[in-house]
Write a protein that holds these residues in place. Structure first.
Motif, PDB file in Angstrom:
ATOM      1  N   GLU A 166       0.832  -1.210   0.000  1.00 36.36           N
ATOM      2  CA  GLU A 166       0.000   0.000   0.000  1.00 36.36           C
ATOM      3  C   GLU A 166       0.869   1.264   0.000  1.00 36.36           C
ATOM      4  N   VAL A 167       1.986   1.215   0.702  1.00 39.96           N
ATOM      5  CA  VAL A 167       2.912   2.358   0.701  1.00 39.96           C
ATOM      6  C   VAL A 167       3.510   2.537  -0.694  1.00 39.96           C
ATOM      7  N   ALA A 168       3.923   1.432  -1.313  1.00 38.76           N
ATOM      8  CA  ALA A 168       4.491   1.499  -2.655  1.00 38.76           C
ATOM      9  C   ALA A 168       3.471   2.057  -3.652  1.00 38.76           C
ATOM     10  N   LYS A 169       2.229   1.629  -3.520  1.00 34.21           N
ATOM     11  CA  LYS A 169       1.180   2.142  -4.412  1.00 34.21           C
ATOM     12  C   LYS A 169       0.989   3.637  -4.237  1.00 34.21           C
ATOM     13  N   ALA A 170       1.018   4.083  -2.986  1.00 30.32           N
ATOM     14  CA  ALA A 170       0.838   5.516  -2.721  1.00 30.32           C
ATOM     15  C   ALA A 170       1.959   6.342  -3.354  1.00 30.32           C
ATOM     16  N   LEU A 171       3.154   5.751  -3.447  1.00 28.89           N
ATOM     17  CA  LEU A 171       4.302   6.438  -4.048  1.00 28.89           C
ATOM     18  C   LEU A 171       4.447   6.142  -5.543  1.00 28.89           C
ATOM     19  N   ASN A 172       3.664   5.168  -6.025  1.00 26.92           N
ATOM     20  CA  ASN A 172       3.751   4.708  -7.416  1.00 26.92           C
ATOM     21  C   ASN A 172       5.170   4.275  -7.772  1.00 26.92           C
ATOM     22  N   LYS A 173       5.729   3.445  -6.880  1.00 23.29           N
ATOM     23  CA  LYS A 173       7.073   2.909  -7.086  1.00 23.29           C
ATOM     24  C   LYS A 173       7.036   1.390  -6.916  1.00 23.29           C
ATOM     25  N   PRO A 174       7.894   0.656  -7.636  1.00 23.80           N
ATOM     26  CA  PRO A 174       7.929  -0.802  -7.470  1.00 23.80           C
ATOM     27  C   PRO A 174       8.376  -1.183  -6.060  1.00 23.80           C
ATOM     28  N   ILE A 175       8.037  -2.412  -5.687  1.00 21.18           N
ATOM     29  CA  ILE A 175       8.496  -2.961  -4.415  1.00 21.18           C
ATOM     30  C   ILE A 175       9.039  -4.365  -4.666  1.00 21.18           C
ATOM     31  N   LYS A 218       2.678  -9.761 -11.683  1.00 22.86           N
ATOM     32  CA  LYS A 218       3.099  -9.648 -13.081  1.00 22.86           C
ATOM     33  C   LYS A 218       1.903  -9.745 -14.014  1.00 22.86           C
ATOM     34  N   GLN A 219       1.015 -10.676 -13.724  1.00 25.25           N
ATOM     35  CA  GLN A 219      -0.135 -10.885 -14.603  1.00 25.25           C
ATOM     36  C   GLN A 219      -1.068  -9.681 -14.647  1.00 25.25           C
ATOM     37  N   SER A 220      -1.021  -8.864 -13.593  1.00 20.33           N
ATOM     38  CA  SER A 220      -1.880  -7.681 -13.537  1.00 20.33           C
ATOM     39  C   SER A 220      -1.098  -6.380 -13.715  1.00 20.33           C
ATOM     40  N   ASN A 221       0.169  -6.507 -14.189  1.00 19.96           N
ATOM     41  CA  ASN A 221       1.059  -5.338 -14.303  1.00 19.96           C
ATOM     42  C   ASN A 221       1.158  -4.595 -12.983  1.00 19.96           C
ATOM     43  N   GLY A 222       1.292  -5.369 -11.914  1.00 21.54           N
ATOM     44  CA  GLY A 222       1.265  -4.805 -10.568  1.00 21.54           C
ATOM     45  C   GLY A 222       2.598  -4.259 -10.108  1.00 21.54           C
ATOM     46  N   ILE A 223       2.599  -3.851  -8.849  1.00 19.30           N
ATOM     47  CA  ILE A 223       3.712  -3.091  -8.285  1.00 19.30           C
ATOM     48  C   ILE A 223       4.741  -3.980  -7.590  1.00 19.30           C
ATOM     49  N   ILE A 224       4.363  -5.230  -7.260  1.00 20.70           N
ATOM     50  CA  ILE A 224       5.341  -6.185  -6.713  1.00 20.70           C
ATOM     51  C   ILE A 224       6.179  -6.677  -7.883  1.00 20.70           C
ATOM     52  N   ALA A 225       7.472  -6.347  -7.883  1.00 22.11           N
ATOM     53  CA  ALA A 225       8.271  -6.504  -9.095  1.00 22.11           C
ATOM     54  C   ALA A 225       9.291  -7.632  -9.034  1.00 22.11           C
ATOM     55  N   GLY A 226       9.639  -8.097  -7.853  1.00 14.63           N
ATOM     56  CA  GLY A 226      10.661  -9.128  -7.769  1.00 14.63           C
ATOM     57  C   GLY A 226      10.713  -9.764  -6.406  1.00 14.63           C
TER      58      GLY A 226
END
Length: 433
Positions: A320-329, A367-375
């Motif tokens: 949720e923090v990453a989403k608020a910043l629009n940065k990968p996590i 990945k399947q949803s082009n989400g913010i969890i990147a690795g």
């Protein structure tokens, strides 16, 4: 064959080589909350390989290099494209009762060992051949590689005697929290940072600032303010050092290396604040069910429902923090002991395999949803090393493995013989890459 037919074929071949090289030479960037490799999102399954830069300068360098190449080939074959590596340690001798990692990049105050950089050079050289990417962390909150405590000792803020033997947790917190407000300590850290970032690889002759085998610079392994009174100095340190790296290197990403909210005074607001600067490209979290007492004693199987539930709760709290910043996590550390909490390589890994799969499943959904969890980087690659029967802790001259010197050897390391774990890793890695 007629010359007129040979020339077009030769030109086409040369062009393909050029395009292949250009594809390889791309740096990873961030756009709209995703890592990008060229025009495509970059999602990855990776490993922690903290000792990778030390293998080529082992007691027998040729044996160490051969081991390194073999392990890189194995990881690549199993879909791993990203390795998290210690750039260098500080100081020598016992610290907090641990005979820390050696050789150190900075064995003495402001004296750097160029041979240690050659080991890191070789790792990056071999990773570049395999189109793998490194996240290099520049120091350590913890004692097993010297880290922040060593800077405090060098600058007279701690006596060597006070931290040579094991200290309790409140004392360690009190000591460590002093680093951020110790200006000469921060300046010493900055010297080591610059020594690494400005380095030119002895194998490729390429400056680190231009090396596409490096994905990101990480300020430290798990930097924590440790105590509330250190928070403001901690914020100043993280923001200023991230900005400084960006001044030195425009090509690579920067992250802090935090564990998530548990490493920022249990505060998602502080986590958000320290990752908000534009110079900080993405967030990281670490998840440790054993250390955080999510299961009791050796009851890993019995505790697995709680372990998986708590893991997902913690992950999405930080997402949720990453989403608020629009940065990968990135879930850049996670691990679990072998079944029955055994350190024997012959013991099974069914709970670990299930745990890995649960984390990789969340990454796959992202990945399947082009989400913010990147690795996700598992802790840690043990490779061809083996625990020594009857010996729990690392001794000088032993092969390095995924478990640092302060931990039981075989605690979290994934060895090349752990077939079922590699099956899980490969299954998800190939779907995610």
């Amino acid at each position: 064959m007629h010359l007129k037919r040979i020339l077009p074929i030769a030109l086409a071949f040369c062009l393909s080589l050029l395009l292949t090289d250009r594809t390889h030479a791309q740096h990873i960037t961030v756009k709209n909350g995703q890592f990008m490799l060229g025009n495509k999102p970059y999602y990855f399954v990776g490993a922690n390989y903290w000792y990778g830069g030390l293998l080529a300068i082992a007691k027998d360098p040729e044996v160490g290099k051969a081991r390194l190449r073999k392990e890189l080939d194995m990881m690549k074959a199993n879909g791993i494209t990203n390795l998290r590596v210690l750039a260098g340690g500080e100081g020598e001798g016992l610290m907090n009762g641990v005979n820390r990692v050696k050789p150190a990049l900075q064995p003495k105050h402001n004296i750097f060992d160029p041979e240690v950089m050659k080991g890191l050079d070789y790792l990056l050289y071999e990773m570049g051949k395999r189109k793998m990417y490194a996240v290099l962390y520049l120091s350590n909150e913890w004692d097993w590689s010297g880290g922040f405590l060593q800077y405090l000792i060098w600058n007279g803020k701690l006596s060597k005697d006070s931290i040579e033997n094991k200290v309790d947790w409140p004392t360690l917190q009190r000591y460590s929290s002093r680093f951020y407000s110790c200006e000469p300590c921060v300046q010493d850290y900055k010297k080591q940072l610059e020594y690494v970032v400005k380095h030119v690889n002895t194998y490729t002759k390429k400056p680190y600032t231009q090396d596409p085998a490096i994905m990101a610079w990480e300020l430290a392994n798990e930097p924590r303010p440790m105590r509330p009174e250190a928070v403001e100095a901690y914020k100043q340190f993280t923001s200023s050092m991230a900005a400084h790296i960006k001044q030195l290197d425009k090509n690579h990403l920067v992250t802090l290396g935090t564990e998530g909210s548990i490493g920022t005074q249990e505060s998602t607001e502080l986590l958000k604040e320290v990752h908000a600067p534009a110079q900080v490209d993405y967030l990281t979290i670490h998840i440790w069910p054993k250390n955080w007492l999510w299961f009791s004693d050796t009851s890993i199987v019995k505790g697995m429902p709680t372990v998986i539930k708590n893991t997902k709760d913690y992950l999405y709290k930080n997402v949720e923090v990453a989403k608020a910043l629009n940065k990968p996590i990135v879930i850049e550390e996670f691990g679990l002991p072998r079944d029955r909490h055994s350190f024997e390589i012959s013991s099974t890994t069914s709970s670990r395999d299930k745990y890995y799969a649960s984390i990789f499943e969340e990454l796959l959904k992202s990945k399947q949803s082009n989400g913010i969890i990147a690795g996700a980087n598992f802790w840690a690659m043990g490779g061809t090393s083996r625990p020594i029967p009857g010996q729990l802790f690392h001794k000088d001259g032993d092969d390095m493995m995924g478990d640092p010197p302060q931990e039981e050897q075989g605690l979290n390391a994934v060895f090349d013989s752990d077939r079922t774990t590699w099956e899980v890793i490969k299954k998800y890695a190939l779907m995610i890459k």
